[in-house]
Write an enzyme that holds these catalytic residues in place. Structure first.
Site, PDB file in Angstrom:
ATOM      1  N   GLU A 121      -8.271   6.364   0.550  1.00 15.94           N
ATOM      2  CA  GLU A 121      -7.090   5.260   0.424  1.00 15.94           C
ATOM      3  C   GLU A 121      -7.516   4.007   1.182  1.00 15.94           C
ATOM      4  O   GLU A 121      -7.775   3.957   2.284  1.00 15.94           O
ATOM      5  CB  GLU A 121      -5.893   5.811   0.902  1.00 15.94           C
ATOM      6  N   MET A 255      -3.856  10.116   7.434  1.00 14.98           N
ATOM      7  CA  MET A 255      -4.032  10.061   5.935  1.00 14.98           C
ATOM      8  C   MET A 255      -3.674  11.558   5.280  1.00 14.98           C
ATOM      9  O   MET A 255      -4.291  12.507   5.453  1.00 14.98           O
ATOM     10  CB  MET A 255      -5.561   9.793   5.659  1.00 14.98           C
ATOM     11  N   HIS A 289       5.170  12.959   8.571  1.00 12.32           N
ATOM     12  CA  HIS A 289       5.108  11.852   7.508  1.00 12.32           C
ATOM     13  C   HIS A 289       4.041  12.321   6.388  1.00 12.32           C
ATOM     14  O   HIS A 289       4.266  12.106   5.372  1.00 12.32           O
ATOM     15  CB  HIS A 289       4.575  10.591   8.541  1.00 12.32           C
ATOM     16  N   GLU A 290       2.755  12.834   6.947  1.00 14.96           N
ATOM     17  CA  GLU A 290       1.741  13.194   6.199  1.00 14.96           C
ATOM     18  C   GLU A 290       2.168  14.281   5.241  1.00 14.96           C
ATOM     19  O   GLU A 290       1.920  14.221   3.953  1.00 14.96           O
ATOM     20  CB  GLU A 290       0.582  13.224   6.732  1.00 14.96           C
TER      21      GLU A 290
HETATM   22  N1  BES Z   1      -1.271   6.721   3.780  1.00 18.13           N
HETATM   23  C1  BES Z   1      -1.205   6.166   4.786  1.00 18.13           C
HETATM   24  C2  BES Z   1      -2.380   5.705   5.429  1.00 18.13           C
HETATM   25  C3  BES Z   1      -2.927   4.556   4.793  1.00 18.13           C
HETATM   26  C4  BES Z   1      -2.270   3.653   4.186  1.00 18.13           C
HETATM   27  C5  BES Z   1      -4.235   4.429   4.491  1.00 18.13           C
HETATM   28  C6  BES Z   1      -2.638   2.393   3.328  1.00 18.13           C
HETATM   29  C7  BES Z   1      -5.003   3.256   4.023  1.00 18.13           C
HETATM   30  C8  BES Z   1      -4.182   2.439   3.243  1.00 18.13           C
HETATM   31  C9  BES Z   1      -0.711   7.389   5.789  1.00 18.13           C
HETATM   32  O1  BES Z   1       0.267   8.063   5.328  1.00 18.13           O
HETATM   33  C10 BES Z   1       0.244   6.485   6.785  1.00 18.13           C
HETATM   34  O2  BES Z   1       1.038   6.192   6.639  1.00 18.13           O
HETATM   35  N2  BES Z   1      -0.418   6.644   8.162  1.00 18.13           N
HETATM   36  C11 BES Z   1       0.207   5.966   9.059  1.00 18.13           C
HETATM   37  C12 BES Z   1       0.797   6.912  10.158  1.00 18.13           C
HETATM   38  C13 BES Z   1       1.786   7.008  10.634  1.00 18.13           C
HETATM   39  C14 BES Z   1       2.652   6.201   9.985  1.00 18.13           C
HETATM   40  C15 BES Z   1       2.550   8.447  10.311  1.00 18.13           C
HETATM   41  C16 BES Z   1      -0.838   5.050   9.806  1.00 18.13           C
HETATM   42  O3  BES Z   1      -2.070   5.170   9.316  1.00 18.13           O
HETATM   43  O4  BES Z   1      -0.413   4.258  10.525  1.00 18.13           O
HETATM   44 ZN    ZN Z   2       2.041   7.259   4.821  1.00 13.87          ZN
END
Ligand code: BES
Ligand code: ZN
Length: 841
Positions: A121, A255, A289-290
């Protein structure tokens, strides 16, 4: 905005056969991808980035192709439109970028080892295999993986392994899914496994550098989160397994790859016997969250990246909903109030901030516009507002219908509002539009005017802002007779005396703090409220402190008015109140320059705000303490360390000196003990010892505490050593660099060195984290700290020439305003604040 067409329009893949051969030794990927799909025209394009495509065939026939690196594409000319199977053969480099397929490094018994993992992503799947790398292009994937395998290595992917043949690992075909959720990993791993009530296999995987017990906490939370979601969403988890994997090098926090979620080590592995409650809660919410995404995001996916906010905001809300259900004693929503809420209110008050929903086309734009405080914190606040309006029954009913209608497919925000609207009878979309499409938020002024209680809304700014006459649909949550929604710029609620009498208490707006606005009460109303402060509940008190701080930041009242409030709350037993108090107190530091009498007085105030708490709680937690006490202690100790109270300094030193190994220090106070030690009892020997511990330990939270301590050193020679290590990935991993940089920059003795480093090494930084959303956040870090006109001038001189670089334009513009606002605020308010602090002592 760049006009771009989606590749999905001309080619719709149905199935991918992915073959990857990964040679760690030679850092080379050799791949073959066969895609079956439907071409609507004979000339189609597939995504690729850094791939060296050597051959393309359709059936047995070679297909002419051209690489278009600017468009991250390979263009094919097929014999004709229609159903087709194309095969692409290619090679790609294996690089240390934490994107695409990449190695993660760690040490085991002194030996440097690596795990290969993936991060796709938003648009890095195209670095691993060619395809239509857009969320709407859902297909099934059959992965075959070969690598320079060592005995005992573990191989993981979205789906279970079917067989190994000639050294090739074949995995079961996935369900229909988006490319950005494909994942695999291999290396020398340990694991713990369990099964949910419904039969889903749950596993936690990490390097063998961790103690086995460090996997237990995550396993328990993951299992119970999946069970919670299956019930809450009324939709089964659709895959056979849910693996959680900790990667030693990780750009984001975690992720949600479907079936193979990846995490930074600090957000997955923890020592159950020595980890601060706050971090346990954080790890739990990250996992929740994930796992929320496994349905919301993975099963149903946004149609295009403009709705990435919806994905993230929703998961951000659900992490609290889930953890509140499975660990009710934690009162986890309190950390939403002390973390996400102030982050959103601060960032969203800067002129030039983006709206939650932004049109995007180009991947570069997606990265540039990804603003965590808005996309996560403000977005989640919007959904919390919706949840409060709907109630959980309607929310669940709407979600179930939404998953049923769009599973294995895609949806937009409008689809969700429609499903929630049908379940609740409310026009959810109409209420949300004012919040999602407009940047910023309102301050509601409550005034008694000619006997009437009158509310007025206007956009709230910290720093300079241009009034655009924006109006929001505000859920008022008043404790007086008032409409549910305030929809116009002003609202006359009628005779104040009658309203006050009927309510029997002082006026409060935004009760529960779930709507995204702050309140400025006039003199009459705030006197009334302050007289009854003790009767307010903890969230109300937090809100009072938070709003007072923000109003002072925005110049709507002097910070001098905030100072007396602080002492009123210093003895609270509620962690949310103490957190808000601490945050307000920390914001006073900008008015007291180092080594001035004003600073000495502010330290005295910090001492008074913390002394009773430190005396009550001590430096070490006791068995059976309340969560509130566990969470108050770190703030109280941080305040005491700043205050430099000699008795507390000595007490902390005694505890620190008494242990043979600093790893034995209790995790909930370790950071403060070590910071105190480095600041006041520091030496080169101590520094060397802490740095060696940093390099040796595999406990990520201990690592964070050691970094916090080391960056606090007052010794310029030691600071120089740290700055030299910034670019040495064997000491400071790129994933951790920003927090080291922040630590040195925030240290008055280190600021010059860190700032000089950033300016000379900007090119290096851009190369190292350039393709990443983290890059602009280095500018944010600087803007949070700088507070003098001289630094402002240097900031502008350095960054203004970089305004043309799209990836950082917005950040530079906003952060210039942030520093300008702070410099102006200090000039305007410093004398009054200094007097108020002296007065409060
Ligand atoms: N999907 C995201 C990580 C992400 C977002 C990767 C956009 C690349 C582009 C993941 O679900 C997420 O939100 N990760 C957070 C961690 C936390 C808030 C639970 C992060 O990486 O900060
Ligand atoms: Zn997320």
């Amino acid at each position: 905005m760049a006009e771009s067409t989606h590749f999905y329009q001309t080619f719709q893949p149905a199935h991918y056969d992915l073959f990857l051969d990964i040679d760690r030794g030679n850092k080379l990927i050799t791949g073959q991808t066969t895609i079956t799909g439907h071409a609507t025209t004979a000339t189609i394009a597939l995504h690729q980035k850094y791939l060296k495509v050597t051959a393309v065939t359709a059936g047995d026939d070679p297909v002419p192709f051209t690489l278009d690196d600017a468009a991250e594409a390979v263009r094919l000319t097929l014999p004709q439109a229609g159903d087709v199977t194309v095969t692409l053969t290619y090679t790609a480099p294996l690089t240390d970028t934490m994107m695409g397929i990449y190695p993660s490094y760690y040490k085991l018994n002194g030996e440097r080892k690596q795990i290969i993992g993936t991060q796709f992503e938003t648009t890095a799947a195209r670095q691993a295999f060619p395809g239509v790398d857009e969320p709407e292009a859902k297909a099934t994937f059959s992965l075959a993986l070969k690598f320079d395998e060592q005995p005992g290595e573990t191989v993981l992917a979205n789906m279970p392994e079917l067989r190994v043949e000639d050294g090739v690992h074949y995995f079961d075909t996935t369900v229909k899914m988006s490319t950005y959720l494909v994942a695999f990993a291999f290396g020398d791993l340990q694991s713990k496994l369990t099964t949910t009530a419904s039969g889903v296999q749950v596993g936690v995987f990490a390097t063998k550098a961790h103690q086995a017990k460090e996997l237990d906490f995550a396993l328990d939370i993951a299992k119970r989160s999946i069970e919670f979601y299956e019930d809450f969403y009324q939709t089964p988890y659709p895959l056979p397994h849910s693996w959680q994997l900790a990667l030693p090098d990780f750009s984001a926090g975690a992720m949600e790859n479907w079936g193979l979620v990846t995490y930074r080590e600090v957000y997955l592995t923890l020592d159950p016997d020595n980890t601060a409650l706050e971090l346990k809660q954080r790890v739990a919410t990250v996992i929740a969250h994930e796992l929320a995404h496994q349905w919301f995001g993975d099963l149903v996916t946004m149609k295009w990246w403009d709705d990435l906010w919806l994905n993230e905001s929703f998961a951000n809300m659900m992490e609290y909903v889930a953890i509140d259900a499975i660990e009710p004693d934690w009162h986890i929503w309190e950390s939403f109030q002390t973390g996400d809420v102030p982050a959103a209110l601060q960032r969203d008050a800067t002129d030039g901030v983006q709206s939650v929903h932004v049109q995007v086309e180009d991947p570069a734009e997606i990265d540039a516009l990804f603003d965590g405080a808005i996309v996560y914190a403000k977005g989640a606040r919007m959904l919390v507002m919706v949840r409060a309006l709907l109630g959980d029954d309607a929310l669940r009913k709407g979600l179930k219908a939404y998953f049923e209608a769009h599973q294995y497919g895609n949806a937009t925000g409008a689809d969700l509002w429609a499903a929630l609207g049908a379940a609740s009878g409310l026009d959810v979309g109409a209420i949300m539009t004012s919040w999602l499409e407009q940047p910023g938020y309102p301050v509601v002024t409550a005034q008694v005017q000619a006997g009437h209680l009158v509310l007025t809304q206007a956009q709230f700014f910290i720093g300079a802002g241009v009034n655009a006459d924006r109006v929001w649909q505000i859920p008022l949550n008043a404790n007086f007779a008032a409409p549910t929604l305030m929809t116009a710029a002003t609202l006359d609620l009628g005779d104040y005396t009658a309203l006050r009498q009927a309510a029997g208490k002082p006026l409060r707006l935004n009760v529960g703090n779930n709507s995204h606005f702050i309140v400025a009460y006039d003199e009459t109303l705030s006197q009334d409220l302050l007289a009854q402060v003790a009767t307010l509940d903890a969230i109300d008190q937090l809100q009072l402190l938070q709003d007072a701080r923000l109003l002072a930041e925005g110049g709507k009242q002097s910070y001098a008015a905030v100072v007396p409030l602080l002492k009123q709350f210093a003895d609270t037993r509620a962690n949310v109140v103490y957190a808000a108090l601490y945050q307000a107190a920390v914001n006073l530091k900008k008015f007291a320059q180092p080594k001035t009498p004003a600073e000495a007085q502010l330290k005295q105030l910090f001492d008074q705000l913390s002394a009773a708490q430190v005396a009550r709680l001590g430096w070490q937690s006791q068995a059976g303490e309340s969560n509130d006490d566990l969470l108050i202690r770190p703030y109280a100790l941080a305040a005491a360390v700043y205050a430099e109270n000699p008795a507390e300094q000595a007490a902390a030193h005694a505890i620190t000196a008494a242990v043979a190994d600093y790893a034995e220090l209790p995790a909930d106070t370790r950071a403060y003990l070590l910071i105190n030690e480095v600041k006041h009892y520091g030496s080169v020997a101590l520094f060397d010892q802490l740095l060696a511990a940093y390099e040796a330990t595999s406990d990520p939270s201990y690592k964070e505490d050691l970094a916090a301590a080391l960056t606090n050193t007052p010794d310029p020679a030691l600071i120089a050593r740290i700055v030299t290590a910034f670019e040495d990935a064997t000491i400071i991993k790129p994933q951790d660099l920003r927090s080291w940089f922040r630590g040195v920059l925030a240290n008055p003795q280190g600021q010059q060195a860190a700032w000089d480093w950033l300016r000379t090494e900007w090119g290096w930084l851009e190369q190292t984290v350039g393709g990443d959303m983290e890059f602009p956040t280095y500018i944010t870090v600087v803007a949070r700290i700088f507070e003098t006109p001289e630094r402002l001038a240097e900031f502008k001189a350095f960054f203004e020439p970089k305004l043309k670089d799209q990836a950082v334009t917005r950040e530079i513009i906003m952060d210039t305003k942030v520093i300008e606002g702070r410099v102006a605020l200090i000039a305007a308010d410093q004398a009054a604040v200094t007097a108020a602090v002296a007065n409060a002592l």
